[in-house]
Structures are given as structure tokens and as C-alpha cells.
Design an enzyme around this catalytic site. Sequence first.
Site, PDB file in Angstrom:
ATOM      1  N   TYR A 128       0.771  -1.214   0.084  1.00  0.00           N
ATOM      2  CA  TYR A 128       0.009  -0.018  -0.012  1.00  0.00           C
ATOM      3  C   TYR A 128       1.016   1.256   0.003  1.00  0.00           C
ATOM      4  O   TYR A 128       1.999   1.273   0.745  1.00  0.00           O
ATOM      5  CB  TYR A 128      -0.864  -0.062   1.128  1.00  0.00           C
ATOM      6  N   ASP A 223       9.198   2.762   0.001  1.00  0.00           N
ATOM      7  CA  ASP A 223       8.188   3.557   0.803  1.00  0.00           C
ATOM      8  C   ASP A 223       8.474   3.173   2.240  1.00  0.00           C
ATOM      9  O   ASP A 223       8.093   2.007   2.912  1.00  0.00           O
ATOM     10  CB  ASP A 223       7.007   2.808   0.235  1.00  0.00           C
ATOM     11  N   LYS A 251       4.058   9.701   8.590  1.00  0.00           N
ATOM     12  CA  LYS A 251       3.899   9.338   9.965  1.00  0.00           C
ATOM     13  C   LYS A 251       4.654   9.906  11.068  1.00  0.00           C
ATOM     14  O   LYS A 251       4.522  10.858  11.411  1.00  0.00           O
ATOM     15  CB  LYS A 251       3.855   7.907   9.889  1.00  0.00           C
TER      16      LYS A 251
HETATM   17  N1  PMP Z   1       2.828   4.348   2.058  1.00  0.00           N
HETATM   18  C1  PMP Z   1       2.554   3.421   3.415  1.00  0.00           C
HETATM   19  C2  PMP Z   1       3.468   2.280   3.492  1.00  0.00           C
HETATM   20  C3  PMP Z   1       1.524   3.667   4.105  1.00  0.00           C
HETATM   21  O1  PMP Z   1       1.457   2.776   4.959  1.00  0.00           O
HETATM   22  C4  PMP Z   1       0.755   4.570   4.013  1.00  0.00           C
HETATM   23  C5  PMP Z   1      -0.699   5.036   4.710  1.00  0.00           C
HETATM   24  N2  PMP Z   1      -0.791   4.096   5.884  1.00  0.00           N
HETATM   25  C6  PMP Z   1       0.847   5.471   2.775  1.00  0.00           C
HETATM   26  C7  PMP Z   1       1.653   5.303   2.213  1.00  0.00           C
HETATM   27  C8  PMP Z   1       0.016   6.521   2.424  1.00  0.00           C
HETATM   28  O2  PMP Z   1      -0.229   7.515   3.681  1.00  0.00           O
HETATM   29  P1  PMP Z   1      -1.225   8.765   3.938  1.00  0.00           P
HETATM   30  O3  PMP Z   1      -2.235   7.747   4.522  1.00  0.00           O
HETATM   31  O4  PMP Z   1      -0.410   9.485   4.916  1.00  0.00           O
HETATM   32  O5  PMP Z   1      -1.504   9.172   2.646  1.00  0.00           O
END
Ligand code: PMP
Length: 426
Positions: A128, A223, A251
Site C-alpha cells: 500500500y 516506501d 507518519k
Molecule cells: N505508504 C505506506 C507504506 C503507508 O502505510 C501509507 C498509509 N498507511 C501511505 C503510504 C499513505 O500515507 P497517507 O495515508 O498519509 O496518505
Amino acid sequence: MPGGVSSPVRSFASVGGEPFFVRSGRGARVRDADGRSYIDYVMSYGPHLFGHVPDFLRRALSKAARGGTSFGAPTELEALLAERVAKAVASIEMVRFVNSGTEATLSAIRLARGATGRKRIVKVEGGYHGHADSFLVSAGSGVATLGIAGSPGVPDEIAALTTVVPYNDASALEEAFRRFPGEIAAFIVEPLAANMGVVRPRPGYLAAARDITRRDGALLIFDEVISGFRLAPGGAQELYGVSPDLTTLGKILGGGLPVGAYGGPRELMEKMAPVGPVYQAGTLSGNPLAMSAGLAMLREIARRPPYAELERKGALLEALLCERIEEQGLSARVALVREGSLLTLFFGEGPMTDFASVKRSDTGRYAGFFHAMRERGIFLPPAQFEAWFVSTAHGDADLRRTARAAAESLAEAFAARLGPSDAPGV
Ligand code: PMP
């Protein structure tokens, strides 16, 4: 508000029942609008390495708010945070701040496409990377738990530019590059998969991804929106010893405020406007509240590195839970995967190595377990395919209470006969 929420997983759609509304959080606990208190393992899905509103963060935010919230002009705070990020993360020389993980990843692939002149991206099944069009193909997190294959609204032409491979499978990655030689701009991957539940990289997998992308002239994007600053100050790339071309962060970098970032070597990052031609911008990007929160987090990490404590607490919770699982003879039906302070209890038989293996989990039983835990004052992610987050604010007594509640909740979940509405399988 559709579903009553600002983000789908919060609605409890995959476990059923009514979500509670949170009134406040402090340390390892949240309190709901009815005054009930929970030991929190959702932890806003990752930002709260030191628990909810540690004092140093509250002080930094109050101070920043007095000076103004957003200017549309650069501030010293951004430069100070950029310096800290570049110092902490070995592969980052330059960084751009944005407002979410999604913005970070979508900007990173735009940069990858702009830098390579190629269109295709490769991601892993169950990975994700936020909700941008290119990533809503066989995605994890809410997309997986709500059983959405992709999403209406994503044009086929865009989805067709995303190639999906299984996680932890270097030959499948190699095969994708053989199929599209010279067409792939980037392979984007969570080095530690944390959105299909937690799944660890096999030894050698990330190094193989590094080789395969480099050989083809494609970029490797890690990521690290979840793993950044959580597994080590330099993220999963430090822990596993593999260096990507671009890194996305979020985060913890915002300490609970909306922050994302992407970074890499100067040569690549200077392809971004205003130095280079690849465009990306943001009215609120780098705003002083968010930057102060990030600075406070990174200063605290430098001052009091929490990683040994997080590892000890993660290991203790794992040991306590595994003891209860064995006692109840459930070792073949429940699998626990952990890395540091991230873990998932899968209601399926391990080993969990990729999305295919975790997908065999019994999501109906997880739902039963989730509700049994909630009744006992433990707030777990309302979906099987999410990570639990342990913070330094979780005390050993909290972890022991969690394990006791888990013993009762496992017994309850496995005693329950499943009705047709909560049959397993997403
Ligand atoms: N990349 C990863 C690995 C994530 O876990 C998340 C959200 N949990 C995102 C991108 C997207 O981040 P956001 O919800 O702040 O847009």
C-alpha cells in the site's frame, strides 16, 4: 460524511459493529466519547513512536502555534528538519516536504518517471502506497480489507501502467523486468511490508531488488512511510542494509500532524521544480506546526534513541502472546509476525511470506477477536491486514494486560460459530 468517517478503515467495515468516537489520547491510551479507556495499538497507524502527545511534542506545538500556522514562504524550521532527515537517512541528500504519505509516493513516482523518461511502475501485491491512481492496483491496507480489487475512477489506461508482483519473490521481479525491458521507471516497495499485516523481507530479497532495478536503469523506491524512524533512525534501509534511490516518509516524521516527504541524492532531487522541470507543490507543505512536530520527534529520537526499548517491548508482547497461543493449542491456526515494534497476529497458518499466504487468514475470526479485545479495553486495528503499533509509552503492565485479554479473546473467537455474515475470506 460517507460512512461517518474521513478514512474507510475507521468505519469498522471489515470487522462489523459501530466504531467508537475518540475524545482524547495520552501515552498508550485513548479515551472514547463515552468515557471508556483503551490500550491503543492503532496509534494513528504509526506516527506515535512515543505515545500520544508526549510533553516535548505538546510544548513544541504550543510554541509554534504562537508564531503563526502557515505563511507561503520558507521558514527556518523546514531547513532544520531537512538537515535532520538527511543526517538520519543515509540515502537522502535532499528532501521535499509534503502533507501526507500519499503525496510523498505519488510525487516520488512522478520524479522517477520524469528522471527516467519511462512510464511503467512495479509494485507488490498487497503493498500500500496511499490512494493515488497508480497504486490502487492489488493494494493492501483498506483496499485489501474492504475487498476492493482496484477502484472505480482509476482509468484502465493508468492501472495498465502498474505491474504487480508478489512480495518476497525476486524471480517474479526479474521476470517483470524481462517482460518490460527499458520501460519501468521504478519498483516501489515497503521494505518491511506492513499493509498486508506485517510480513518481513526474506534475506536477500531487498538486495536482489536493488540489483535488478540498477541493471535495468530503473529506480528503487523504498516506501518507508511506516518503517521510517520506527525500525531504526535511518529506517528499514539501515536495518536491512540496502540503499534505495528514493525514499518516501510520513507518519513519525510529522508526530501526528500531516507530513510526508520524499528524498534521495541531490542529482535526482534537483530534477524537481524550481531547479528542474518536474512539477510538485503544496500550499501547506512545510508549514511551521507540522515542521515543529517533526523536529521535536527527530530531536527526541536523537536525544533518547527508543529502539532498544521498542525492541524489548515488541519482543515481550510477542513472547506473552505466543505463550497464550501455545497454551490453547492454536499454533497451527494463529501466526504472529513481528519486526521491532510492529506486529500482526494472523488468524491463519504461517509462514507468512506474501499476500497470497496472509490472504488465507480467517478474517471472520479476526473480527471476533477484535471485538472481544475491544470489550476488554484493548483497541486493535479494525482489520486483519494492518499492523499493531507498540510505542515507548506502552508499559510492561499494559503488555501483560493485553496478553491476558488476548487469552480470553482467542478462546472466545475460536469458540464462536461463524454466522454467514462474518464468514472468512475478504
Ligand atoms: N505508504 C505506506 C507504506 C503507508 O502505510 C501509507 C498509509 N498507511 C501511505 C503510504 C499513505 O500515507 P497517507 O495515508 O498519509 O496518505
